[in-house]
Write a protein that holds these residues in place. Structure first.
Motif, PDB file in Angstrom:
ATOM      1  N   PHE A 107       0.881  -1.173   0.000  1.00  0.00           N
ATOM      2  CA  PHE A 107       0.000   0.000   0.000  1.00  0.00           C
ATOM      3  C   PHE A 107       0.912   1.214   0.000  1.00  0.00           C
ATOM      4  N   SER A 108       0.975   1.915  -1.131  1.00  0.00           N
ATOM      5  CA  SER A 108       1.852   3.087  -1.144  1.00  0.00           C
ATOM      6  C   SER A 108       1.102   4.268  -1.751  1.00  0.00           C
ATOM      7  N   ARG A 109       1.396   5.438  -1.205  1.00  0.00           N
ATOM      8  CA  ARG A 109       0.704   6.646  -1.644  1.00  0.00           C
ATOM      9  C   ARG A 109       0.952   6.889  -3.138  1.00  0.00           C
ATOM     10  N   ALA A 110       2.214   6.719  -3.557  1.00  0.00           N
ATOM     11  CA  ALA A 110       2.561   6.987  -4.956  1.00  0.00           C
ATOM     12  C   ALA A 110       1.779   6.051  -5.871  1.00  0.00           C
ATOM     13  N   LYS A 111       1.714   4.792  -5.481  1.00  0.00           N
ATOM     14  CA  LYS A 111       1.016   3.797  -6.313  1.00  0.00           C
ATOM     15  C   LYS A 111      -0.487   4.102  -6.358  1.00  0.00           C
ATOM     16  N   PHE A 112      -1.000   4.515  -5.215  1.00  0.00           N
ATOM     17  CA  PHE A 112      -2.428   4.855  -5.153  1.00  0.00           C
ATOM     18  C   PHE A 112      -2.755   5.925  -6.204  1.00  0.00           C
ATOM     19  N   ILE A 113      -1.944   6.983  -6.215  1.00  0.00           N
ATOM     20  CA  ILE A 113      -2.194   8.102  -7.134  1.00  0.00           C
ATOM     21  C   ILE A 113      -2.036   7.647  -8.583  1.00  0.00           C
ATOM     22  N   GLU A 114      -0.999   6.836  -8.808  1.00  0.00           N
ATOM     23  CA  GLU A 114      -0.737   6.365 -10.172  1.00  0.00           C
ATOM     24  C   GLU A 114      -1.936   5.564 -10.710  1.00  0.00           C
ATOM     25  N   VAL A 115      -2.421   4.636  -9.891  1.00  0.00           N
ATOM     26  CA  VAL A 115      -3.520   3.773 -10.309  1.00  0.00           C
ATOM     27  C   VAL A 115      -4.804   4.590 -10.457  1.00  0.00           C
ATOM     28  N   TYR A 116      -4.996   5.499  -9.524  1.00  0.00           N
ATOM     29  CA  TYR A 116      -6.189   6.346  -9.561  1.00  0.00           C
ATOM     30  C   TYR A 116      -6.229   7.146 -10.866  1.00  0.00           C
ATOM     31  N   ASN A 117      -5.110   7.793 -11.184  1.00  0.00           N
ATOM     32  CA  ASN A 117      -5.078   8.603 -12.403  1.00  0.00           C
ATOM     33  C   ASN A 117      -5.244   7.736 -13.647  1.00  0.00           C
ATOM     34  N   ALA A 118      -4.531   6.620 -13.691  1.00  0.00           N
ATOM     35  CA  ALA A 118      -4.550   5.799 -14.906  1.00  0.00           C
ATOM     36  C   ALA A 118      -5.937   5.198 -15.144  1.00  0.00           C
ATOM     37  N   ASP A 119      -6.488   4.556 -14.126  1.00  0.00           N
ATOM     38  CA  ASP A 119      -7.731   3.801 -14.352  1.00  0.00           C
ATOM     39  C   ASP A 119      -8.985   4.671 -14.239  1.00  0.00           C
ATOM     40  N   LEU A 120      -8.979   5.603 -13.303  1.00  0.00           N
ATOM     41  CA  LEU A 120     -10.223   6.321 -13.014  1.00  0.00           C
ATOM     42  C   LEU A 120     -10.258   7.726 -13.614  1.00  0.00           C
ATOM     43  N   ALA A 121      -9.279   8.570 -13.267  1.00  0.00           N
ATOM     44  CA  ALA A 121      -9.340   9.950 -13.775  1.00  0.00           C
ATOM     45  C   ALA A 121      -9.117   9.981 -15.285  1.00  0.00           C
ATOM     46  N   ASN A 122      -7.989   9.416 -15.751  1.00  0.00           N
ATOM     47  CA  ASN A 122      -7.711   9.426 -17.196  1.00  0.00           C
ATOM     48  C   ASN A 122      -8.429   8.294 -17.920  1.00  0.00           C
ATOM     49  N   GLY A 123      -8.880   7.314 -17.185  1.00  0.00           N
ATOM     50  CA  GLY A 123      -9.568   6.163 -17.777  1.00  0.00           C
ATOM     51  C   GLY A 123     -11.066   6.413 -17.860  1.00  0.00           C
ATOM     52  N   LEU A 124     -11.787   5.772 -16.985  1.00  0.00           N
ATOM     53  CA  LEU A 124     -13.253   5.863 -17.007  1.00  0.00           C
ATOM     54  C   LEU A 124     -13.759   7.310 -17.027  1.00  0.00           C
ATOM     55  N   GLY A 125     -13.228   8.151 -16.116  1.00  0.00           N
ATOM     56  CA  GLY A 125     -13.736   9.522 -15.965  1.00  0.00           C
ATOM     57  C   GLY A 125     -13.567  10.323 -17.244  1.00  0.00           C
ATOM     58  N   ASN A 126     -12.355  10.306 -17.787  1.00  0.00           N
ATOM     59  CA  ASN A 126     -12.072  11.095 -18.975  1.00  0.00           C
ATOM     60  C   ASN A 126     -12.865  10.594 -20.181  1.00  0.00           C
ATOM     61  N   CYS A 127     -12.978   9.283 -20.294  1.00  0.00           N
ATOM     62  CA  CYS A 127     -13.702   8.701 -21.423  1.00  0.00           C
ATOM     63  C   CYS A 127     -15.185   9.104 -21.362  1.00  0.00           C
ATOM     64  N   ALA A 128     -15.752   9.044 -20.159  1.00  0.00           N
ATOM     65  CA  ALA A 128     -17.163   9.419 -20.014  1.00  0.00           C
ATOM     66  C   ALA A 128     -17.352  10.897 -20.370  1.00  0.00           C
ATOM     67  N   SER A 129     -16.414  11.761 -19.971  1.00  0.00           N
ATOM     68  CA  SER A 129     -16.530  13.192 -20.300  1.00  0.00           C
ATOM     69  C   SER A 129     -16.428  13.407 -21.796  1.00  0.00           C
ATOM     70  N   ARG A 130     -15.434  12.759 -22.425  1.00  0.00           N
ATOM     71  CA  ARG A 130     -15.245  12.915 -23.871  1.00  0.00           C
ATOM     72  C   ARG A 130     -16.529  12.553 -24.615  1.00  0.00           C
ATOM     73  N   VAL A 131     -17.062  11.387 -24.298  1.00  0.00           N
ATOM     74  CA  VAL A 131     -18.236  10.885 -25.023  1.00  0.00           C
ATOM     75  C   VAL A 131     -19.461  11.757 -24.717  1.00  0.00           C
ATOM     76  N   GLY A 132     -19.652  12.078 -23.450  1.00  0.00           N
ATOM     77  CA  GLY A 132     -20.794  12.915 -23.051  1.00  0.00           C
ATOM     78  C   GLY A 132     -20.736  14.286 -23.713  1.00  0.00           C
ATOM     79  N   ASN A 133     -19.518  14.873 -23.761  1.00  0.00           N
ATOM     80  CA  ASN A 133     -19.362  16.193 -24.373  1.00  0.00           C
ATOM     81  C   ASN A 133     -19.708  16.170 -25.855  1.00  0.00           C
ATOM     82  N   MET A 134     -19.222  15.158 -26.542  1.00  0.00           N
ATOM     83  CA  MET A 134     -19.465  15.102 -27.986  1.00  0.00           C
ATOM     84  C   MET A 134     -20.949  14.878 -28.281  1.00  0.00           C
ATOM     85  N   ILE A 135     -21.585  14.061 -27.456  1.00  0.00           N
ATOM     86  CA  ILE A 135     -23.016  13.816 -27.687  1.00  0.00           C
ATOM     87  C   ILE A 135     -23.813  15.101 -27.444  1.00  0.00           C
TER      88      ILE A 135
END
Ligand code: MSP
Length: 541
Positions: free
Chosen positions: A350-378
């Motif tokens: 359990f490491s703070r750096a890893k937490f942030i890395e995974v959070y950004n990769a999978d959630l912020a830049n992953g699911l979150g960003n994809c949902a914004s991109r698609v929602g915005n274009m629609i």
């Protein structure tokens, strides 16, 4: 479909909840949520008739007496207080347990002597004499191995250990040793993951086994009076581990719940494998009860590369976890635990750096960003209405853009379910992330923003753009179903803005059918909504 019954260990109430306890419970929660989703979500998040998720607390330990005494409380008072803390902690992590069992509750206390009595009657529990090395100063027995290591002296005051004997009840483990070994050899799925199975089988093959003491004497010392008595013998109480193991059965040993037995999976930590994979199944064999389908022993969390320790300041307690949830959302915390945790053979850091890395990769830049991109274009190109799609491709077809979305989504859901059947929640969730990556790749490849520039002049471009955006949104909706056992708050939020909350009672196979009866419907409103996850700054080195 058969029932699904998942349990966590029941936790000692001497200590406060920490990441280890929370981890097992969150993993069990994700499993339970996945299974409810597969069968059709229950009305307003309530109980599902075929899924049962049990957690609770183990209260008759001697260390609970000590912990209570140091606070000037009775063991019962302290247990009441701390069991409530465990329950609140798991609730704060959105764990949807169907029951929380406490070993001091009458429904448990009253049933355990019944099982012991049955085993006494069948001769599988007998009265004998326990003889062992005893530390008189500490008033405790010392195992042969420890006694040898301590050179047969007290590790506290250095005085010689003495041999001591007392009456004791034993469970005839030796009778079930070979049958259990054969059972495990035949049933590959019984102890998992493979490293744990090898560990148990190794011991069963190379050791001889001894009968297990299952009682402790009751004396005038109040500390020895905490526990359930042996039937018809006030002078002996049932050893806390034996008492505790029975919780899995007492919780469902009622006419309404009996159908949940045998459990589908006992989720535990690797340190308590022997009790669960050997002693418990042998007790069940002796009782003539069916054995649970799987004992799954996960690894341990370490923290910032080292064993967790209160004095080293790297202990991950409830407050630390709450800090992560506050800063990055509860979903982010659950995501990290579920996808980066020690589910397999190895421990996890359990490491703070890893937490942030995974959070950004999978959630912020992953699911979150994809949902914004698609929602915005629609919103921008179709006025916030789900655009129409072209006729769906046949199973083997490769449409322009290179992705057969109905097939890709079907495969992702099927793979997730395969991982779930092997209890690999983490791999099941990765299927959702992979689907998002695929959508991102498809957007980059098909460049809808470029196509959009031509739509006024070219009706073909408009149709094509509509199809691309429909594919993206619909695939994302299906990915969100697979994310939902982990992301208990953001998925419902997305469903709300996208107007696609899955109806209760509909099985996943139907919910996840691409452009099927529960898919996004052209013409329906789809708002872009707020960003699901804000990008996080990497911690300063
Ligand atoms: N009361 C017994 C279990 C009885 S079950 C019939 C017990 N309780 S415990 O509170 O000490 O531990 C419960 C669980 O927490 C165990 O499965 C243990 O493996 C887990 N963990 C404790 N520290 C841990 C980590 N650092 N990481 C992951 N899990 C760990 O044992």
């Amino acid at each position: 479909m058969t029932t699904f019954y998942v349990t966590t260990p029941i936790y000692y109430v001497n200590d406060r909840p920490h990441v280890g306890h929370c981890y097992s419970t969150v993993v069990a929660d994700a499993m339970a949520r996945f299974h409810r989703l597969v069968r059709g979500l229950p009305e307003s998040g309530g109980a599902h008739g075929d899924v049962f998720f049990l957690t609770g607390t183990d209260e008759h330990a001697d260390k609970v007496v000590t912990a209570a005494a140091s606070r000037g409380l009775s063991p019962q008072q302290w247990s009441d207080q701390n069991a409530a803390e465990f329950r609140a902690a798991f609730e704060s992590l959105d764990c949807t347990f169907d029951d929380f069992i406490r070993t001091t509750e009458p429904r448990h206390r009253d049933k355990v002597p019944g099982y012991i009595r049955r085993l006494m009657e069948s001769g599988d529990i007998y009265k004998g004499t326990y003889t062992g090395w005893y530390d008189e100063g500490q008033e405790e027995y010392v195992t042969e191995a420890n006694a040898k290591e301590q050179e047969y002296k007290s590790r506290i005051n250095g005085r010689p250990l003495v041999q001591r004997s007392e009456p004791c009840y034993f469970f005839r483990l030796t009778k079930y040793w070979a049958p259990l070994r054969e059972y495990i050899e035949k049933h590959e799925a019984f102890v998992q993951p493979p490293a744990r199975r090898a560990e148990v089988l190794g011991r069963l093959r190379h050791e001889e086994g001894r009968d297990v003491p299952i009682s402790r004497p009751v004396t005038d010392d109040p500390a020895t009076q905490w526990g359930i008595r042996i039937p018809e013998d006030e002078g002996n109480r049932i050893y806390v581990w034996i008492d505790a193991l029975f919780n899995y059965l007492t919780a469902v040993d009622t006419p309404e719940r009996r159908r949940f037995w045998p459990a589908s999976v006992h989720l535990i930590g690797k340190d308590i494998l022997w009790f669960h994979a050997v002693i418990w199944p042998c007790l069940l064999m002796a009782l003539g009860e069916k054995l649970p389908a799987t004992i799954f022993g996960h690894g341990w969390w370490v923290s910032e590369g080292r064993k967790m320790s209160k004095s080293d300041g790297n202990f991950i307690d409830l407050e630390t976890l709450a800090g992560y949830a506050e800063r990055h959302s509860l979903d982010a915390l659950r995501w990290y635990l579920l996808t980066q945790g020690p589910l397999g053979g190895a421990d996890a850091d359990f490491s703070r750096a890893k937490f942030i890395e995974v959070y950004n990769a999978d959630l912020a830049n992953g699911l979150g960003n994809c949902a914004s991109r698609v929602g915005n274009m629609i919103e921008k190109y179709f006025g916030g209405r789900v655009p129409p799609h072209l006729p769906l491709p046949a199973e083997e077809e490769h449409p322009p853009g290179g992705v057969n979305w109905p097939a890709a989504c079907r495969v992702a859901v099927e793979s997730a379910l395969k991982h779930l059947a092997g209890f690999d929640v983490s791999a099941a969730l990765v299927e959702a992330v992979d689907l998002i990556r695929k959508i991102d790749g498809y957007i980059n490849e098909t460049a809808p923003f470029r196509l959009a520039k031509a739509i006024d002049a070219d009706p073909g471009a408009r149709e094509r753009l509509a199809d691309i955006l429909y594919n993206c949104a619909e695939a994302l909706r299906i990915a969100s179903l697979l994310f939902s056992p982990a992301l208990t708050r953001k998925c419902p939020a997305l469903w709300k803005t996208w107007n696609c909350t899955p109806p209760s009672g509909v099985p996943l196979a139907d919910l996840a059918r691409f452009a099927g009866p529960h898919g996004l419907r052209p013409g329906d409103a789809l708002a872009k909504g707020e960003a699901l996850f804000m990008r996080a700054e990497a911690p300063k080195p």
